[in-house]
Design a protein around this motif. Structure first.
Motif, PDB file in Angstrom:
ATOM      1  N   PRO A   1       0.812  -1.225   0.000  1.00 41.96           N
ATOM      2  CA  PRO A   1       0.000   0.000   0.000  1.00 41.96           C
ATOM      3  C   PRO A   1       0.845   1.275   0.000  1.00 41.96           C
ATOM      4  O   PRO A   1       0.484   2.265  -0.649  1.00 41.96           O
ATOM      5  CB  PRO A   1      -0.824  -0.117   1.293  1.00 41.96           C
TER       6      PRO A   1
ATOM      7  N   LEU B   1      -5.437   3.715  -3.349  1.00 47.61           N
ATOM      8  CA  LEU B   1      -5.889   3.003  -2.153  1.00 47.61           C
ATOM      9  C   LEU B   1      -6.476   1.648  -2.523  1.00 47.61           C
ATOM     10  O   LEU B   1      -6.213   0.634  -1.865  1.00 47.61           O
ATOM     11  CB  LEU B   1      -6.914   3.845  -1.399  1.00 47.61           C
ATOM     12  N   VAL B   2      -7.268   1.631  -3.606  1.00 45.59           N
ATOM     13  CA  VAL B   2      -7.851   0.369  -4.075  1.00 45.59           C
ATOM     14  C   VAL B   2      -6.750  -0.581  -4.532  1.00 45.59           C
ATOM     15  O   VAL B   2      -6.709  -1.758  -4.143  1.00 45.59           O
ATOM     16  CB  VAL B   2      -8.846   0.628  -5.226  1.00 45.59           C
TER      17      VAL B   2
ATOM     18  N   ALA C   1      -1.576  -5.923  -1.803  1.00 44.51           N
ATOM     19  CA  ALA C   1      -1.059  -6.528  -0.572  1.00 44.51           C
ATOM     20  C   ALA C   1      -1.694  -7.893  -0.322  1.00 44.51           C
ATOM     21  O   ALA C   1      -1.040  -8.809   0.194  1.00 44.51           O
ATOM     22  CB  ALA C   1      -1.329  -5.598   0.612  1.00 44.51           C
ATOM     23  N   TYR C   2      -2.935  -8.036  -0.695  1.00 45.68           N
ATOM     24  CA  TYR C   2      -3.640  -9.307  -0.489  1.00 45.68           C
ATOM     25  C   TYR C   2      -3.311 -10.316  -1.595  1.00 45.68           C
ATOM     26  O   TYR C   2      -2.967 -11.473  -1.324  1.00 45.68           O
ATOM     27  CB  TYR C   2      -5.139  -9.064  -0.437  1.00 45.68           C
TER      28      TYR C   2
ATOM     29  N   PHE D   1      -4.470  -1.871  -1.571  1.00 47.65           N
ATOM     30  CA  PHE D   1      -5.163  -2.845  -0.719  1.00 47.65           C
ATOM     31  C   PHE D   1      -5.183  -4.218  -1.379  1.00 47.65           C
ATOM     32  O   PHE D   1      -4.831  -5.229  -0.758  1.00 47.65           O
ATOM     33  CB  PHE D   1      -6.586  -2.372  -0.447  1.00 47.65           C
ATOM     34  N   PHE D   2      -5.581  -4.266  -2.641  1.00 47.14           N
ATOM     35  CA  PHE D   2      -5.683  -5.552  -3.329  1.00 47.14           C
ATOM     36  C   PHE D   2      -4.312  -6.154  -3.637  1.00 47.14           C
ATOM     37  O   PHE D   2      -4.148  -7.382  -3.619  1.00 47.14           O
ATOM     38  CB  PHE D   2      -6.503  -5.418  -4.606  1.00 47.14           C
TER      39      PHE D   2
END
Length: 412
Positions: A42, A355-356, A362-363, A359-360
């Motif tokens: 992020p 931000l979107v 990192a996952y 976040f994705f």
């Protein structure tokens, strides 16, 4: 020598030298610096889009200009603040203070001040650039930038491979700081033609009611959002997942740079004949299409990077040249400070997109799987998302066009 012509020449030298620092914050160099500061996915996403997100502050540009009463004075104050902040990066590395929050803070301050600097610079250069052949002037300027950026990137990559780790980044960021300070001196010699300072009443209302500018504003918002979802992670995928070294990436950069020079010369001539908007549309389409290649990019398909470089340089040279000249054309007859509204919209969209994407990323990057001998990384799903968003936006805009609206995907 005519002062406007002198300023145009100075703008070329200043921009080329300034990139000695700016390049460190972008691409694989920027990602490498972020990793050296221990940045997470992020954080890398936010660092990658800081130049766009920082444009939020452009709404303050007209007010600050009215206070200092001079575009050049406003530009120099902001440029001094942004250039001086760069010195904290090599100092932090030398002292071993390398937390991601510190790097984010330094680069955020730099980007905010540089964003305001750019606003006043755009206003000045719009008054000193030639009325005829503007696309050709900016294409030649970009060609020179491409040459200098190519050699600067090679030089920095050579240092990083010769002196790996923290010391390598101390050296290149020190060179970058020197470049930033020299560019500040050159900005001081720019000519600021007489210019009436608007009080801003009804300024944004005039822009948003412009039937030519509104579709461009809508397109620019979507473009910023969808691109920044993935843009910080191409270099991340190369360094972390594909484990490519800086030398190879710099050689790839040379290949791209040489192609970019040819395309800048080509697009500059074509844009002056058929218009910047038509060339921009081609660039946007190519930039989205090339993301499909990244679904198959791993250590066994490194050769795809050269195909990506060809498509990418053809597309992004058109975008980098014509996004700016199209904006200048659409703002013709409107106070140049309304560029702040466009910048604010770009920043808002980029912030949401980063931000979107962060976040994705990192996952998703926790997962890998093999299909037919090809290794897929979870983060590559994000690359495909950009293409899907483009097709969805074209569909929605096409529906609006049938109802009497304007279609961004087919001519803004």
């Amino acid at each position: 020598m005519d002062k406007n012509r002198q300023t145009r020449i100075l703008s070329v030298f200043e921009g080329a030298i300034y990139n000695g620092f700016f390049l460190i914050t972008q691409g694989f160099l920027g990602t490498g610096l972020a990793l050296e500061f221990g940045a997470s996915e992020p954080a890398i996403a936010l660092i990658g889009v800081l130049p766009s997100v920082s444009q939020f502050i452009q709404l303050l540009a007209p007010s600050f200009l009215r206070i200092v009463k001079s575009r050049k004075r406003a530009m120099m104050i902001c440029a001094f603040a942004s250039r001086l902040s760069t010195a904290f990066i090599p100092i932090a590395l030398a002292l071993g203070i390398n937390g991601q929050s510190l790097l984010l803070t330094i680069l955020a301050f730099f980007s905010l001040a540089a964003s305001l600097t750019g606003n006043y610079w755009v206003s000045i250069i719009r008054d000193v650039a030639p009325l005829k052949g503007a696309a050709r002037f900016f294409s030649m300027r970009n060609v020179i930038f491409t040459f200098t950026n190519m050699f600067i990137t090679l030089f920095y990559a050579f240092i990083l491979d010769l002196v790996p780790g923290r010391m390598g980044f101390i050296l290149i960021t020190a060179f970058g700081v020197a470049s930033a300070l020299v560019s500040l001196v050159l900005l001081g010699f720019h000519n600021d033609p007489p210019h009436e300072i608007s009080h801003g009443r009804g300024l944004f209302r005039a822009v948003t009611k412009d039937i030519r500018f509104k579709p461009y504003l809508r397109f620019y918002s979507f473009w910023s959002f969808s691109i920044v979802i993935t843009s910080p992670f191409f270099a991340y995928h190369e360094l972390v997942n594909m484990k490519l070294d800086y030398s190879f990436l710099s050689i790839l950069n040379v290949f791209s740079s040489l192609l970019t020079i040819l395309f800048y010369l080509l697009w500059g001539k074509i844009a002056d004949k058929i218009g910047s908007q038509a060339v921009l549309e081609f660039g946007v389409l190519g930039a989205f299409l090339k993301t499909i290649l990244w679904l198959f990019m791993d250590t066994g398909t490194v050769y795809l990077l050269y195909i990506d470089a060809f498509i990418g340089t053809a597309s992004w040279s058109a975008i980098n040249l014509c996004l700016f000249t199209t904006m200048l054309d659409l703002l013709s007859g409107v106070d140049a400070q309304s560029y702040a509204l466009l910048s604010f919209t770009n920043g808002a969209s980029a912030l949401v997109g980063s931000l979107v994407g962060g976040f994705f990323a990192a996952y998703l990057n926790r997962f890998t799987w093999m299909v037919g001998g090809h290794r897929f990384f979870g983060i590559q799903i994000l690359f495909f998302v950009t293409f899907v968003l483009k097709r969805l936006f074209d569909f929605l805009e096409g529906s609006q066009d049938e109802k009497g609206g304007l279609c961004v995907g087919n001519g803004f």
